[in-house]
Design a protein around this motif. Structure first.
Motif, mmCIF file in Angstrom:
data_model
loop_
_atom_site.group_PDB
_atom_site.id
_atom_site.type_symbol
_atom_site.label_atom_id
_atom_site.label_comp_id
_atom_site.label_asym_id
_atom_site.label_seq_id
_atom_site.Cartn_x
_atom_site.Cartn_y
_atom_site.Cartn_z
ATOM 1 N N ILE A 293 0.858 -1.193 0.000
ATOM 2 C CA ILE A 293 0.000 0.000 0.000
ATOM 3 C C ILE A 293 0.890 1.237 0.000
ATOM 4 C CG2 ILE A 293 -1.784 1.270 1.287
ATOM 5 C CD1 ILE A 293 -2.484 -1.490 2.596
ATOM 6 N N ASP A 294 0.638 2.140 -0.945
ATOM 7 C CA ASP A 294 1.472 3.331 -1.067
ATOM 8 C C ASP A 294 0.603 4.587 -1.058
ATOM 9 O OD1 ASP A 294 4.382 4.233 -1.889
ATOM 10 O OD2 ASP A 294 2.991 5.418 -3.101
ATOM 11 N N ILE A 295 1.007 5.584 -0.286
ATOM 12 C CA ILE A 295 0.270 6.854 -0.226
ATOM 13 C C ILE A 295 0.507 7.609 -1.535
ATOM 14 C CG2 ILE A 295 -0.007 9.048 0.991
ATOM 15 C CD1 ILE A 295 1.103 7.623 3.497
ATOM 16 N N ASP A 296 -0.579 7.971 -2.212
ATOM 17 C CA ASP A 296 -0.468 8.697 -3.478
ATOM 18 C C ASP A 296 -0.010 10.132 -3.241
ATOM 19 O OD1 ASP A 296 -1.392 6.481 -4.941
ATOM 20 O OD2 ASP A 296 -3.489 7.047 -4.615
ATOM 21 N N ASN A 297 0.910 10.585 -4.106
ATOM 22 C CA ASN A 297 1.360 11.987 -4.111
ATOM 23 C C ASN A 297 1.879 12.448 -2.741
ATOM 24 O OD1 ASN A 297 0.377 12.265 -6.860
ATOM 25 N ND2 ASN A 297 -1.680 12.380 -5.971
ATOM 26 N N PHE A 298 2.602 11.580 -2.074
ATOM 27 C CA PHE A 298 3.068 11.911 -0.726
ATOM 28 C C PHE A 298 4.076 13.071 -0.749
ATOM 29 C CE2 PHE A 298 5.786 11.118 3.075
ATOM 30 C CZ PHE A 298 4.807 11.305 4.038
ATOM 31 N N GLN A 323 -7.776 0.002 11.907
ATOM 32 C CA GLN A 323 -9.220 -0.050 12.117
ATOM 33 C C GLN A 323 -9.902 -1.039 11.174
ATOM 34 O OE1 GLN A 323 -10.841 3.945 11.922
ATOM 35 N NE2 GLN A 323 -9.343 4.706 13.400
ATOM 36 N N ALA A 324 -9.348 -1.194 9.973
ATOM 37 C CA ALA A 324 -9.976 -2.066 8.974
ATOM 38 C C ALA A 324 -9.524 -3.518 9.065
ATOM 39 C CB ALA A 324 -9.680 -1.532 7.575
ATOM 40 N N LEU A 325 -8.344 -3.751 9.621
ATOM 41 C CA LEU A 325 -7.775 -5.098 9.648
ATOM 42 C C LEU A 325 -8.139 -5.842 10.924
ATOM 43 C CD1 LEU A 325 -4.219 -4.172 8.313
ATOM 44 C CD2 LEU A 325 -6.031 -5.350 7.031
ATOM 45 N N ARG A 326 -8.036 -7.172 10.856
ATOM 46 C CA ARG A 326 -8.234 -8.008 12.043
ATOM 47 C C ARG A 326 -6.978 -7.935 12.915
ATOM 48 N NH1 ARG A 326 -9.109 -13.360 8.504
ATOM 49 N NH2 ARG A 326 -7.111 -12.483 7.808
ATOM 50 N N THR A 327 -7.149 -8.231 14.197
ATOM 51 C CA THR A 327 -5.987 -8.201 15.098
ATOM 52 C C THR A 327 -4.949 -9.252 14.708
ATOM 53 O OG1 THR A 327 -7.175 -9.648 16.642
ATOM 54 C CG2 THR A 327 -7.275 -7.283 17.069
ATOM 55 N N GLU A 356 -10.720 -2.926 -1.244
ATOM 56 C CA GLU A 356 -11.566 -1.878 -1.828
ATOM 57 C C GLU A 356 -12.168 -1.015 -0.717
ATOM 58 O OE1 GLU A 356 -12.272 -0.462 -4.511
ATOM 59 O OE2 GLU A 356 -11.285 -1.737 -5.981
ATOM 60 N N LYS A 357 -12.568 -1.670 0.370
ATOM 61 C CA LYS A 357 -13.118 -0.937 1.507
ATOM 62 C C LYS A 357 -12.055 -0.023 2.121
ATOM 63 C CE LYS A 357 -15.004 -1.575 6.167
ATOM 64 N NZ LYS A 357 -15.263 -2.542 7.256
ATOM 65 N N ILE A 358 -10.829 -0.547 2.258
ATOM 66 C CA ILE A 358 -9.736 0.257 2.794
ATOM 67 C C ILE A 358 -9.463 1.462 1.898
ATOM 68 C CG2 ILE A 358 -7.221 0.269 3.170
ATOM 69 C CD1 ILE A 358 -7.519 -2.576 4.297
ATOM 70 N N ARG A 359 -9.443 1.228 0.575
ATOM 71 C CA ARG A 359 -9.219 2.334 -0.365
ATOM 72 C C ARG A 359 -10.289 3.413 -0.184
ATOM 73 N NH1 ARG A 359 -11.287 4.297 -4.615
ATOM 74 N NH2 ARG A 359 -12.908 2.684 -4.681
ATOM 75 N N GLU A 360 -11.560 2.991 -0.047
ATOM 76 C CA GLU A 360 -12.656 3.942 0.133
ATOM 77 C C GLU A 360 -12.537 4.685 1.469
ATOM 78 O OE1 GLU A 360 -16.283 1.792 -0.253
ATOM 79 O OE2 GLU A 360 -15.951 1.296 -2.376
#
Length: 416
Positions: A293-298, A323-327, A356-360
């Protein structure tokens, strides 16, 4: 939050202890200057995790305050301004955790160390291998008094049955080598073959004061050797010292495996723990997912708002991912503005849905800068399945990340 009660008729001592404890520990502190005020707290509170008590108060002489706290099952540390043999014997006879002489210049630091240890003990588990003919071994009573969670067994083979399903649960094993039928040396060797000294502490109780026997145990992996009969305060001190050492090992290891800025695990941890997860999945012939996962235009964010805001974006990214991932999912800061996630026990369809949920989530998130705010997006490349090794999966997910960037960023690209 755990609760600490401080009782002393000196406002200076009360405030000094409160300030020093608050600097180091995140706890709720109750202060009382008299026996009467302390009783009100004790009767009102559901639980007080540890108490620091003045031995003599204006309305309670001869340790009445200590007796009352102990009768309410509160682990207690005694403060005293005077110390002679008579006072010392009076204190020792009480079922306290420890005592501290107020006029010692190191007394505050020592008191805080004891408090920290007792509070930590609420989550620490100890295994005691003791005499089956004794229903309530002395060691168990002492260890429970300092709020350790104690499990007792009385046969060598039981210990390994217990460790099969609870290997990470126990911090310390106490072995009474004086029991008939117990092979202390053999047991120590077997345990040390499975657990390093920074994972499990082993303390031996023996009757032989011969230093050669103690040296033999230490040579084969024991952390400590205590000669019976022992004083209660000796056992408490030695057990606490060994648990403190384990905590230091864990803290050092945690620092080595964490990214200093975001608190996320680092690249080193990915290749240590991630490789173990990968090998386990490969043995079971199961598929896993590795995502980059890469932050766009950092760079633009740093150039526009400054590196302080760039750091805030890094921390915010970790928060959104957690918050989106499991422990059970492994997420690390791979480097710069790039993160790696490793997932097991998940289908390819659910993997795509998750990312997709994480991206949103990033699209719908905003960062405030003064009166202004801005949003940022991420690109995600995912490799799903099973490859020859973890490094290949990381490389393929990185290639997929490149494709996501090429397609316009703010994309999820899986198994291109």
């Amino acid at each position: 939050m755990q609760t600490v009660l401080i009782v002393d008729d000196s406002k200076f001592i009360l405030n000094l202890l409160e300030d020093k404890i608050s600097e180091i520990l995140s706890v709720r502190i109750l202060k009382a200057g008299s026996f009467h005020a302390a009783k009100e707290f004790i009767n009102k509170e559901d639980i007080i995790h540890v108490a620091i008590l003045d031995l003599n108060l204006p309305d309670a002489n001869d340790g009445d305050m200590v007796d009352y706290a102990l009768s309410n099952h509160i682990p207690s540390i005694v403060l005293t301004g005077l110390m002679n043999n008579q006072i010392k014997q009076t204190i020792i006879k009480k079922d306290i955790v420890d005592y501290v002489y107020k006029n010692n210049r190191n007394s505050i630091e020592y008191t805080i160390n004891i408090i920290h240890r007792v509070l930590s003990n609420y989550d620490s588990h100890v295994l005691v291998l003791d005499d089956p003919l004794i229903t309530h071994p002395k060691e168990v009573h002492i260890l429970k008094k300092i709020k350790l969670n104690v499990t007792t067994i009385n046969k060598n083979n039981e210990i390994f049955d217990l460790f099969k399903n609870n290997a990470e649960k126990y911090s310390l094993v106490l072995i009474d080598d004086t029991i008939t039928g117990i092979d202390g040396i053999g047991l120590t060797i077997s345990l040390r073959q499975q657990f390093k000294k920074d994972q499990l502490s082993i303390i031996i109780l023996g009757t032989n004061s011969n230093s050669e026997e103690a040296s033999e145990f230490i040579k084969f992996g024991a952390n400590d050797y205590i000669v019976k009969p022992y004083r209660e305060i000796e056992l408490i001190s030695r057990v606490n010292a060994n648990l403190d050492l384990l905590d230091s090992f864990k803290h050092a290891k945690n620092l080595a495996n964490r990214d200093y800025l975001s608190g996320a695990y680092n690249r080193r941890f990915l290749f240590d723990s991630g490789t173990s997860i990968f090998k386990k999945a490969k043995r079971k012939d199961e598929e896993i997912a590795v995502a980059m996962i890469d932050i766009d235009n950092f760079k633009r964010i740093n150039d526009t708002y400054g590196h302080d805001i760039g750091d805030l974006v890094i921390k915010n990214t970790v928060s959104i991912l957690n918050q989106a991932l499991r422990t059970s999912d492994l997420m690390v800061r791979f480097g710069g503005e790039e993160f790696c996630v490793l997932l097991e026990y998940i289908s390819k369809k659910d993997t795509h849905v998750l990312f997709e949920k994480i991206r949103e989530n990033f699209v719908n998130n905003s960062i405030r800068v003064g009166l202004d705010s801005f949003t940022y997006t991420v690109s995600i490349g995912v490799c799903y399945g099973m490859e020859e090794n973890l490094e290949i999966m990381i490389k393929k997910s990185d290639n997929n990340l490149y494709h996501a960037k090429e397609k316009g960023k703010n994309q999820v690209s899986i198994n291109v």
